[in-house]
Design a protein around this motif. Structure first.
Motif, PDB file in Angstrom:
ATOM      1  N   TYR A  89       8.595  14.369  -7.399  1.00 10.28           N
ATOM      2  CA  TYR A  89       8.547  13.582  -7.670  1.00 10.28           C
ATOM      3  C   TYR A  89       8.897  12.976  -9.516  1.00 10.28           C
ATOM      4  O   TYR A  89       9.827  12.566  -8.949  1.00 10.28           O
ATOM      5  CB  TYR A  89       6.866  12.776  -7.378  1.00 10.28           C
ATOM      6  N   ARG A  90       9.056  14.347  -9.770  1.00 13.15           N
ATOM      7  CA  ARG A  90       9.658  13.405 -11.127  1.00 13.15           C
ATOM      8  C   ARG A  90      10.612  13.897 -11.249  1.00 13.15           C
ATOM      9  O   ARG A  90      11.766  14.050 -11.860  1.00 13.15           O
ATOM     10  CB  ARG A  90       8.837  14.832 -12.027  1.00 13.15           C
ATOM     11  N   ASP A  91      11.044  15.609 -10.909  1.00 11.20           N
ATOM     12  CA  ASP A  91      12.549  16.376 -10.444  1.00 11.20           C
ATOM     13  C   ASP A  91      13.640  15.919  -9.720  1.00 11.20           C
ATOM     14  O   ASP A  91      14.414  15.729  -9.141  1.00 11.20           O
ATOM     15  CB  ASP A  91      12.217  17.424  -9.912  1.00 11.20           C
ATOM     16  N   ASP A  92      12.800  15.187  -8.105  1.00 10.21           N
ATOM     17  CA  ASP A  92      13.805  15.042  -6.633  1.00 10.21           C
ATOM     18  C   ASP A  92      13.399  12.855  -7.234  1.00 10.21           C
ATOM     19  O   ASP A  92      12.955  12.704  -6.420  1.00 10.21           O
ATOM     20  CB  ASP A  92      12.893  15.821  -6.132  1.00 10.21           C
ATOM     21  N   THR A  93      14.674  13.052  -7.535  1.00 11.23           N
ATOM     22  CA  THR A  93      15.247  11.715  -7.279  1.00 11.23           C
ATOM     23  C   THR A  93      14.961  10.879  -5.532  1.00 11.23           C
ATOM     24  O   THR A  93      13.630  10.075  -5.357  1.00 11.23           O
ATOM     25  CB  THR A  93      16.141  10.979  -7.434  1.00 11.23           C
ATOM     26  N   ASN A  94      15.454  11.949  -4.665  1.00  9.36           N
ATOM     27  CA  ASN A  94      14.910  11.458  -3.162  1.00  9.36           C
ATOM     28  C   ASN A  94      13.370  11.096  -2.860  1.00  9.36           C
ATOM     29  O   ASN A  94      12.888  10.756  -2.294  1.00  9.36           O
ATOM     30  CB  ASN A  94      16.257  12.101  -2.368  1.00  9.36           C
ATOM     31  N   GLU A  95      12.419  12.053  -2.965  1.00  8.05           N
ATOM     32  CA  GLU A  95      11.371  12.469  -3.288  1.00  8.05           C
ATOM     33  C   GLU A  95      10.566  10.799  -3.810  1.00  8.05           C
ATOM     34  O   GLU A  95       9.681  10.483  -3.334  1.00  8.05           O
ATOM     35  CB  GLU A  95      11.226  14.062  -3.893  1.00  8.05           C
ATOM     36  N   ARG A  96      11.172  10.742  -4.741  1.00 10.01           N
ATOM     37  CA  ARG A  96      10.864  10.189  -5.760  1.00 10.01           C
ATOM     38  C   ARG A  96      10.829   8.253  -5.214  1.00 10.01           C
ATOM     39  O   ARG A  96       9.678   7.713  -4.938  1.00 10.01           O
ATOM     40  CB  ARG A  96      11.065  10.124  -7.323  1.00 10.01           C
ATOM     41  N   ASN A  97      12.039   7.973  -4.100  1.00 10.75           N
ATOM     42  CA  ASN A  97      12.071   7.115  -4.105  1.00 10.75           C
ATOM     43  C   ASN A  97      11.715   6.983  -2.729  1.00 10.75           C
ATOM     44  O   ASN A  97      11.183   5.587  -2.763  1.00 10.75           O
ATOM     45  CB  ASN A  97      13.845   6.884  -3.869  1.00 10.75           C
ATOM     46  N   ALA A  98      11.526   7.367  -2.057  1.00 13.66           N
ATOM     47  CA  ALA A  98      10.400   7.857  -0.710  1.00 13.66           C
ATOM     48  C   ALA A  98       9.216   7.068  -0.703  1.00 13.66           C
ATOM     49  O   ALA A  98       8.741   6.285  -0.619  1.00 13.66           O
ATOM     50  CB  ALA A  98      10.718   9.119   0.137  1.00 13.66           C
ATOM     51  N   LEU A  99       8.377   7.966  -2.473  1.00 12.14           N
ATOM     52  CA  LEU A  99       7.049   7.635  -2.049  1.00 12.14           C
ATOM     53  C   LEU A  99       6.936   6.438  -2.842  1.00 12.14           C
ATOM     54  O   LEU A  99       6.330   5.317  -2.250  1.00 12.14           O
ATOM     55  CB  LEU A  99       6.298   8.449  -3.655  1.00 12.14           C
ATOM     56  N   CYS A 100       7.961   6.155  -3.857  1.00 11.11           N
ATOM     57  CA  CYS A 100       8.231   4.406  -4.156  1.00 11.11           C
ATOM     58  C   CYS A 100       8.231   3.483  -2.664  1.00 11.11           C
ATOM     59  O   CYS A 100       7.129   2.801  -3.319  1.00 11.11           O
ATOM     60  CB  CYS A 100       8.952   4.710  -5.084  1.00 11.11           C
ATOM     61  N   ASP A 101       9.155   3.446  -1.826  1.00 13.99           N
ATOM     62  CA  ASP A 101       9.405   2.651  -1.154  1.00 13.99           C
ATOM     63  C   ASP A 101       8.165   2.112  -0.153  1.00 13.99           C
ATOM     64  O   ASP A 101       7.243   1.648   0.622  1.00 13.99           O
ATOM     65  CB  ASP A 101      10.567   3.575  -0.302  1.00 13.99           C
ATOM     66  N   ALA A 102       7.007   3.436  -0.296  1.00 11.93           N
ATOM     67  CA  ALA A 102       6.702   3.776   1.519  1.00 11.93           C
ATOM     68  C   ALA A 102       5.624   3.149   0.491  1.00 11.93           C
ATOM     69  O   ALA A 102       4.461   2.184   0.849  1.00 11.93           O
ATOM     70  CB  ALA A 102       5.509   5.446   1.001  1.00 11.93           C
ATOM     71  N   ALA A 103       4.867   3.207  -1.612  1.00 10.17           N
ATOM     72  CA  ALA A 103       3.793   2.769  -1.989  1.00 10.17           C
ATOM     73  C   ALA A 103       4.287   1.058  -1.835  1.00 10.17           C
ATOM     74  O   ALA A 103       3.250   0.506  -1.889  1.00 10.17           O
ATOM     75  CB  ALA A 103       4.169   2.958  -2.932  1.00 10.17           C
ATOM     76  N   ILE A 104       5.258   0.249  -2.257  1.00 10.42           N
ATOM     77  CA  ILE A 104       5.576  -0.513  -1.773  1.00 10.42           C
ATOM     78  C   ILE A 104       4.919  -1.188  -0.838  1.00 10.42           C
ATOM     79  O   ILE A 104       4.892  -2.546  -0.735  1.00 10.42           O
ATOM     80  CB  ILE A 104       7.395  -0.930  -3.081  1.00 10.42           C
ATOM     81  N   HIS A 105       5.851  -1.042   0.330  1.00 10.87           N
ATOM     82  CA  HIS A 105       5.361  -1.508   1.501  1.00 10.87           C
ATOM     83  C   HIS A 105       3.731  -1.105   1.937  1.00 10.87           C
ATOM     84  O   HIS A 105       3.529  -1.765   2.689  1.00 10.87           O
ATOM     85  CB  HIS A 105       6.003  -0.337   2.546  1.00 10.87           C
ATOM     86  N   ALA A 106       3.408  -0.463   1.075  1.00  7.98           N
ATOM     87  CA  ALA A 106       2.040  -0.655   1.680  1.00  7.98           C
ATOM     88  C   ALA A 106       0.726  -1.483   0.424  1.00  7.98           C
ATOM     89  O   ALA A 106       0.050  -1.633   0.331  1.00  7.98           O
ATOM     90  CB  ALA A 106       0.958   0.613   1.018  1.00  7.98           C
ATOM     91  N   ARG A 107       2.116  -1.896  -0.517  1.00  4.61           N
ATOM     92  CA  ARG A 107       1.124  -2.311  -1.195  1.00  4.61           C
ATOM     93  C   ARG A 107       0.129  -2.000  -2.447  1.00  4.61           C
ATOM     94  O   ARG A 107      -0.318  -2.593  -2.646  1.00  4.61           O
ATOM     95  CB  ARG A 107       0.530  -3.985  -1.201  1.00  4.61           C
ATOM     96  N   PHE A 108       0.776  -0.800  -3.048  1.00  7.15           N
ATOM     97  CA  PHE A 108      -0.020   0.030  -3.727  1.00  7.15           C
ATOM     98  C   PHE A 108       0.513   0.445  -5.017  1.00  7.15           C
ATOM     99  O   PHE A 108       1.879  -0.198  -5.292  1.00  7.15           O
ATOM    100  CB  PHE A 108      -0.111   1.452  -3.113  1.00  7.15           C
TER     101      PHE A 108
END
Length: 50
Positions: A10-29
């Protein structure tokens, strides 16, 4: 809700980080991405607050 992730990908891979952030925002986390050593070498944040 608070979610903390320690995986290096999640630090090194922008795509992984963006996917994580998108899921977090969608889940309101709020998600922190921190180093496993908790040495404050980096801190990234995704906010699910609306």
């Amino acid at each position: 809700m608070l979610n903390v992730k320690y995986l290096q990908k999640y630090r090194d891979d922008t795509n992984e980080r963006n996917a994580l952030c998108d899921a977090a925002i969608h889940a309101r986390f709020n998600t922190l991405i921190l180093p496993l050593d908790l040495d404050d070498s980096f801190r990234l944040r995704c906010s699910g607050e609306i």
